[in-house]
Design an enzyme around this catalytic site. Sequence first.
Site, PDB file in Angstrom:
ATOM      1  N   SER A   1       0.862  -1.185   0.000  1.00  0.00           N
ATOM      2  CA  SER A   1       0.000   0.000   0.000  1.00  0.00           C
ATOM      3  C   SER A   1       0.887   1.221   0.000  1.00  0.00           C
ATOM      4  O   SER A   1       2.063   1.146   0.392  1.00  0.00           O
ATOM      5  CB  SER A   1      -0.846   0.000   1.277  1.00  0.00           C
ATOM      6  OG  SER A   1      -1.496   1.234   1.456  1.00  0.00           O
TER       7      SER A   1
ATOM      8  N   TYR B   1      -2.079  -0.479  10.644  1.00  0.00           N
ATOM      9  CA  TYR B   1      -2.133  -0.855   9.217  1.00  0.00           C
ATOM     10  C   TYR B   1      -0.797  -0.504   8.555  1.00  0.00           C
ATOM     11  O   TYR B   1      -0.203  -1.316   7.831  1.00  0.00           O
ATOM     12  CB  TYR B   1      -3.294  -0.138   8.532  1.00  0.00           C
ATOM     13  CG  TYR B   1      -3.413  -0.441   7.050  1.00  0.00           C
ATOM     14  CD1 TYR B   1      -3.665  -1.733   6.611  1.00  0.00           C
ATOM     15  CD2 TYR B   1      -3.261   0.569   6.092  1.00  0.00           C
ATOM     16  CE1 TYR B   1      -3.771  -2.030   5.253  1.00  0.00           C
ATOM     17  CE2 TYR B   1      -3.370   0.288   4.730  1.00  0.00           C
ATOM     18  CZ  TYR B   1      -3.627  -1.006   4.324  1.00  0.00           C
ATOM     19  OH  TYR B   1      -3.724  -1.289   2.973  1.00  0.00           O
TER      20      TYR B   1
HETATM   21  N1  LIG Z   1      -8.657  -0.261  -1.381  1.00  0.00           N
HETATM   22  C1  LIG Z   1      -7.591   0.469  -1.122  1.00  0.00           C
HETATM   23  O1  LIG Z   1      -7.651   1.714  -1.062  1.00  0.00           O
HETATM   24  C2  LIG Z   1      -6.237  -0.195  -0.917  1.00  0.00           C
HETATM   25  C3  LIG Z   1      -5.101   0.624  -0.986  1.00  0.00           C
HETATM   26  C4  LIG Z   1      -3.853   0.049  -0.778  1.00  0.00           C
HETATM   27  C5  LIG Z   1      -3.749  -1.307  -0.539  1.00  0.00           C
HETATM   28  N2  LIG Z   1      -4.876  -2.069  -0.470  1.00  0.00           N
HETATM   29  C6  LIG Z   1      -4.691  -3.512  -0.193  1.00  0.00           C
HETATM   30  O2  LIG Z   1      -5.324  -4.260  -1.204  1.00  0.00           O
HETATM   31  C7  LIG Z   1      -5.638  -5.563  -0.707  1.00  0.00           C
HETATM   32  C8  LIG Z   1      -7.052  -5.928  -1.126  1.00  0.00           C
HETATM   33  O3  LIG Z   1      -7.971  -5.021  -0.543  1.00  0.00           O
HETATM   34  P1  LIG Z   1      -9.232  -4.438  -1.329  1.00  0.00           P
HETATM   35  O4  LIG Z   1      -9.044  -2.978  -1.449  1.00  0.00           O
HETATM   36  O5  LIG Z   1      -9.519  -5.214  -2.553  1.00  0.00           O
HETATM   37  O6  LIG Z   1     -10.372  -4.634  -0.222  1.00  0.00           O
HETATM   38  P2  LIG Z   1     -11.543  -5.717  -0.095  1.00  0.00           P
HETATM   39  O7  LIG Z   1     -12.483  -5.602  -1.238  1.00  0.00           O
HETATM   40  O8  LIG Z   1     -12.062  -5.527   1.289  1.00  0.00           O
HETATM   41  O9  LIG Z   1     -10.801  -7.118  -0.209  1.00  0.00           O
HETATM   42  C9  LIG Z   1     -10.066  -7.670   0.842  1.00  0.00           C
HETATM   43  C10 LIG Z   1      -9.970  -9.153   0.603  1.00  0.00           C
HETATM   44  O10 LIG Z   1      -9.121  -9.725   1.613  1.00  0.00           O
HETATM   45  C11 LIG Z   1      -9.773 -10.864   2.115  1.00  0.00           C
HETATM   46  N3  LIG Z   1      -9.327 -11.262   3.450  1.00  0.00           N
HETATM   47  C12 LIG Z   1      -9.341 -10.570   4.606  1.00  0.00           C
HETATM   48  N4  LIG Z   1      -8.878 -11.345   5.604  1.00  0.00           N
HETATM   49  C13 LIG Z   1      -8.560 -12.556   5.051  1.00  0.00           C
HETATM   50  C14 LIG Z   1      -8.038 -13.767   5.548  1.00  0.00           C
HETATM   51  N5  LIG Z   1      -7.757 -13.936   6.844  1.00  0.00           N
HETATM   52  N6  LIG Z   1      -7.825 -14.792   4.678  1.00  0.00           N
HETATM   53  C15 LIG Z   1      -8.116 -14.662   3.375  1.00  0.00           C
HETATM   54  N7  LIG Z   1      -8.643 -13.550   2.840  1.00  0.00           N
HETATM   55  C16 LIG Z   1      -8.855 -12.506   3.676  1.00  0.00           C
HETATM   56  C17 LIG Z   1     -11.252 -10.495   2.097  1.00  0.00           C
HETATM   57  O11 LIG Z   1     -12.013 -11.678   2.244  1.00  0.00           O
HETATM   58  P3  LIG Z   1     -13.538 -11.726   2.754  1.00  0.00           P
HETATM   59  O12 LIG Z   1     -14.383 -11.465   1.560  1.00  0.00           O
HETATM   60  O13 LIG Z   1     -13.690 -13.120   3.293  1.00  0.00           O
HETATM   61  O14 LIG Z   1     -13.683 -10.696   3.824  1.00  0.00           O
HETATM   62  C18 LIG Z   1     -11.323  -9.864   0.725  1.00  0.00           C
HETATM   63  O15 LIG Z   1     -11.375 -10.858  -0.272  1.00  0.00           O
HETATM   64  C19 LIG Z   1      -5.406  -5.504   0.809  1.00  0.00           C
HETATM   65  O16 LIG Z   1      -4.178  -6.133   1.108  1.00  0.00           O
HETATM   66  C20 LIG Z   1      -5.320  -4.017   1.099  1.00  0.00           C
HETATM   67  O17 LIG Z   1      -4.519  -3.733   2.231  1.00  0.00           O
HETATM   68  C21 LIG Z   1      -6.119  -1.555  -0.655  1.00  0.00           C
END
Ligand SMILES: NC(=O)c1ccc[n+]([C@@H]2O[C@H](COP(=O)([O-])OP(=O)(O)OC[C@H]3O[C@@H](n4cnc5c(N)ncnc54)[C@H](OP(=O)(O)O)[C@@H]3O)[C@@H](O)[C@H]2O)c1
Length: 269
Positions: A133, A146
């Site tokens: 991130s 985080y």
């Molecule tokens: N969105 C942003 O602004 C942003 C920015 C920088 C980095 N990121 C990073 O991008 C990645 C994906 O996030 P996203 O933005 O796509 O959000 P998201 O839509 O909330 O997706 C998060 C995913 O992680 C899964 N997850 C959480 N805990 C888990 C576990 N213990 N085992 C397996 N899966 C798990 C969730 O599964 P469930 O469906 O079961 O909950 C979901 O599939 C994360 O690492 C986040 O830190 C996001």
Amino acid sequence: MEKVVFITGASTGIGKETAKLFQAKNWKVAATMRSPEKAEDMKKIVDLRLMRLDVTEPESIRSAIAETLEHFGRIDAVVNNAGYGLIGPFEAASEEQVRRQFETNVFGLMAVCREVIPIFRKQKRGVIVNVSSISGLTALPFSSLYAASKFAVEGFSESLAYELEPFGIRIKLIEPGPIKTDFYSRSEEIARSENLHVYDERFEKLLEFMNKGGEAAPDGGIVAEAIWNAVTDGSKKLRYGVNTKGLPALKRSMPESVFRALAKKIFLK
Ligand SMILES: NC(=O)c1ccc[n+]([C@@H]2O[C@H](COP(=O)([O-])OP(=O)(O)OC[C@H]3O[C@@H](n4cnc5c(N)ncnc54)[C@H](OP(=O)(O)O)[C@@H]3O)[C@@H](O)[C@H]2O)c1
């Protein structure tokens, strides 16, 4: 021969978009998630296999990898995407919340690496993409836990890249800024403590800044594109920023005290 990608957290957001993009590019996709039964819409996609994997359960990692090898015969790339954000004052976060943040974002990602590295080493090729991130480069206020988890992912990956290069294994870091996904809603965990209100005013400002940023942001498709490039560009490039709004470059370009004064104005205005 068709290639195979293994993705964690593929139920929504960046993981789901990545699964769809690789499938559209004719890769076979092991789309792993905690609750595959909820991903009805993805079940119909050809060459995409849903598997249960919780990054905090090593046995589920081993069995999903075994199932991928059995079903598709190989793994060419792994995308460590599963993760979520714990935000709020550090003082308000319980020990259990702190541990769960690290169990998921750091130890879970490491556990997947632990299983896949020997496979990639033996086959003398493979790409591991770790979704970090912008918070792994620049810590926002009220994101101490985080940010700590993503700084850990950055250090881990940077070191690992040297270590594994002689075996033909490439490590990639994806560093997104705000992306419109469930990150800011369903997945967002807020640390609150009943009798602790001294942070409320500043934290509410940060929360408003973050949630507004998330609402106006591009969707996960833009990150999926960066992941696709990282896996297929054949380069040794380590870091891929996405929608960072120039923040890392800004941080590098000025004295830290000046950047911090500016950051306070931006994040807590
Ligand atoms: N969105 C942003 O602004 C942003 C920015 C920088 C980095 N990121 C990073 O991008 C990645 C994906 O996030 P996203 O933005 O796509 O959000 P998201 O839509 O909330 O997706 C998060 C995913 O992680 C899964 N997850 C959480 N805990 C888990 C576990 N213990 N085992 C397996 N899966 C798990 C969730 O599964 P469930 O469906 O079961 O909950 C979901 O599939 C994360 O690492 C986040 O830190 C996001």
